[in-house]
Design a protein around this motif. Structure first.
Motif, PDB file in Angstrom:
ATOM      1  N   ASN A   6       4.162  -3.414   6.220  1.00 59.52           N
ATOM      2  CA  ASN A   6       3.091  -4.088   5.482  1.00 59.52           C
ATOM      3  C   ASN A   6       2.288  -5.005   6.384  1.00 59.52           C
ATOM      4  OD1 ASN A   6       3.857  -2.806   3.144  1.00 59.52           O
ATOM      5  ND2 ASN A   6       5.024  -4.544   2.338  1.00 59.52           N
ATOM      6  N   PRO A 131      -1.174  -3.196   0.726  1.00 58.36           N
ATOM      7  CA  PRO A 131      -0.062  -2.234   0.751  1.00 58.36           C
ATOM      8  C   PRO A 131       0.240  -1.581  -0.593  1.00 58.36           C
ATOM      9  CG  PRO A 131       0.521  -4.219   1.966  1.00 58.36           C
ATOM     10  CD  PRO A 131      -0.748  -4.511   1.226  1.00 58.36           C
ATOM     11  N   SER A 134      -2.228   2.334  -2.761  1.00 58.06           N
ATOM     12  CA  SER A 134      -2.078   3.569  -2.001  1.00 58.06           C
ATOM     13  C   SER A 134      -3.003   4.662  -2.530  1.00 58.06           C
ATOM     14  CB  SER A 134      -0.631   4.060  -2.059  1.00 58.06           C
ATOM     15  OG  SER A 134       0.238   3.129  -1.460  1.00 58.06           O
ATOM     16  N   TRP A 135      -3.364   5.553  -1.625  1.00 59.18           N
ATOM     17  CA  TRP A 135      -4.178   6.708  -1.972  1.00 59.18           C
ATOM     18  C   TRP A 135      -3.225   7.886  -2.182  1.00 59.18           C
ATOM     19  CZ3 TRP A 135      -9.456   7.198   0.865  1.00 59.18           C
ATOM     20  CH2 TRP A 135     -10.363   7.872   0.032  1.00 59.18           C
ATOM     21  N   ILE A 136      -3.037   8.277  -3.424  1.00 57.52           N
ATOM     22  CA  ILE A 136      -2.081   9.341  -3.760  1.00 57.52           C
ATOM     23  C   ILE A 136      -2.846  10.579  -4.211  1.00 57.52           C
ATOM     24  CG2 ILE A 136      -0.148   9.997  -5.251  1.00 57.52           C
ATOM     25  CD1 ILE A 136       0.588   7.075  -5.446  1.00 57.52           C
ATOM     26  N   ASN A 142       1.540  10.574  -0.766  1.00 58.14           N
ATOM     27  CA  ASN A 142       1.058   9.223  -0.521  1.00 58.14           C
ATOM     28  C   ASN A 142       0.420   9.167   0.868  1.00 58.14           C
ATOM     29  OD1 ASN A 142       0.634   6.483  -0.153  1.00 58.14           O
ATOM     30  ND2 ASN A 142       2.564   5.876  -1.092  1.00 58.14           N
ATOM     31  N   GLY A 144      -1.172   6.522   2.065  1.00 64.58           N
ATOM     32  CA  GLY A 144      -1.249   5.151   2.557  1.00 64.58           C
ATOM     33  C   GLY A 144      -2.354   4.383   1.861  1.00 64.58           C
ATOM     34  N   PRO A 145      -2.558   3.123   2.230  1.00 67.27           N
ATOM     35  CA  PRO A 145      -3.558   2.266   1.576  1.00 67.27           C
ATOM     36  C   PRO A 145      -4.968   2.832   1.656  1.00 67.27           C
ATOM     37  CG  PRO A 145      -2.084   0.964   2.936  1.00 67.27           C
ATOM     38  CD  PRO A 145      -1.788   2.396   3.247  1.00 67.27           C
ATOM     39  N   ARG A 146      -5.637   2.849   0.528  1.00 68.23           N
ATOM     40  CA  ARG A 146      -7.009   3.363   0.453  1.00 68.23           C
ATOM     41  C   ARG A 146      -7.962   2.518   1.296  1.00 68.23           C
ATOM     42  NH1 ARG A 146     -11.050   1.705  -2.633  1.00 68.23           N
ATOM     43  NH2 ARG A 146      -9.611   0.284  -3.665  1.00 68.23           N
TER      44      ARG A 146
END
Length: 298
Positions: A6, A131, A134-136, A142, A144-146
């Motif tokens: 993070n 953190p 996330s972009w799923i 997953n 990771g963070p958008r």
């Protein structure tokens, strides 16, 4: 204090945003238009509201397009007031951003019952929430963070823009009339620069907020300019400052339990203050303050 995934994501994303803003801020500073970034960051509010009203989402393409169009409009208004109405640059900037920002607030109040949006949504941001955003994908992957992906994409856009228009940016920054004689469309280059500033501002809203983007556009380039007058070292030093303020800002915010984005900008301000003190104490033969203007080299 541990350095976990993070912490890496927050520092990495903060560095990307700080470097992107800093690179653009260098050329805006050379044009004596640093505070135009402040005008754009406030002037895009009506475009954000309209885009959000059309799409119903803060993360839509309509929001980015609306903000970009308002950023270009703000640039045209500033340029028209300065050249045609013969209003001083600082006054034209103040008139433009206060007018458009006020229109944005009025639109928010008028549409408040239809959309979930208020002034704080676009003025402030907190990178600590990165953190958990996330972009799923539809398949459940997953990515990771958008916001990290957006910051990385914006970083590539900024670097590509500077690489492709490096000569044009230099010439139009130092002598707009000479660049026109050379066949370079100074107005087009200026609009392109302001457009990417608008996009950078919007893409950074959720992480550091519009107000703090202004500091990242102005403070790192101004600090670097105290240490070097050559363009390439100026860009490199600005990038190094962006990384430094992200690292120091994160750990200081963690230590005192404060806003990470706010602490990053505070660190930038402290570094600028230290640079001013050191630079003013240096003898002239070591590069201290002098009344003679040095040429700006590449």
């Amino acid at each position: 204090m541990t350095f976990d995934s993070n912490a890496f994501l927050i520092i990495f994303t903060g560095s990307l945003i700080a470097i992107s803003c800093g690179f653009l801020g260098v050329f805006m500073m050379l044009r004596k238009m640093s505070m135009t970034g402040d005008a754009i960051s406030h002037a895009v509010l009506p475009g954000i509201v309209i885009g959000y009203f059309v799409s119903g989402s803060q993360r839509s393409l309509e929001v980015i397009i609306g903000a970009g169009l308002l950023g270009i409009l703000a640039t045209l208004m500033i340029d028209w007031l300065r050249k045609r109405a013969r209003v001083q640059l600082d006054a034209s900037i103040g008139i433009t951003f206060t007018l458009l920002f006020a229109i944005g607030i009025i639109l928010i109040n008028l549409l408040a019952y239809k959309v979930d949006l208020d002034q704080e949504c676009v003025l402030y941001g907190e990178i600590a929430y990165l953190p958990i955003d996330s972009w799923i994908t539809k398949s459940g992957l997953n990515l990771g963070p958008r916001i990290t992906w957006l910051a990385g994409l914006n970083f590539l856009f900024v670097c590509g823009f500077i690489y492709l228009l490096f000569k044009e940016l230099i010439l139009t920054s130092f002598d707009e009339n000479f660049s026109s004689v050379m066949g370079i469309p100074a107005k087009g280059v200026n609009l392109a620069l302001m457009s990417i500033v608008s996009y950078t501002t919007v893409s950074s809203f959720e992480s550091v907020g519009a107000i703090l983007v202004v500091a990242l556009l102005v403070v790192p380039p101004a600090t670097a300019f105290l240490w070097t007058k050559s363009l390439m070292p100026l860009l490199k030093l600005t990038a190094a400052m962006g990384i430094s303020i992200s690292v120091l800002g994160y750990y200081l915010a963690y230590w005192i339990d404060s806003s990470i984005a706010g602490m990053m900008v505070t660190v930038a301000g402290v570094l600028f203050g230290i640079s001013v003190l050191v630079h003013s104490k240096k003898p002239m033969w070591l590069g201290g303050t002098s009344s003679v203007k040095e040429p700006f080299g590449v």
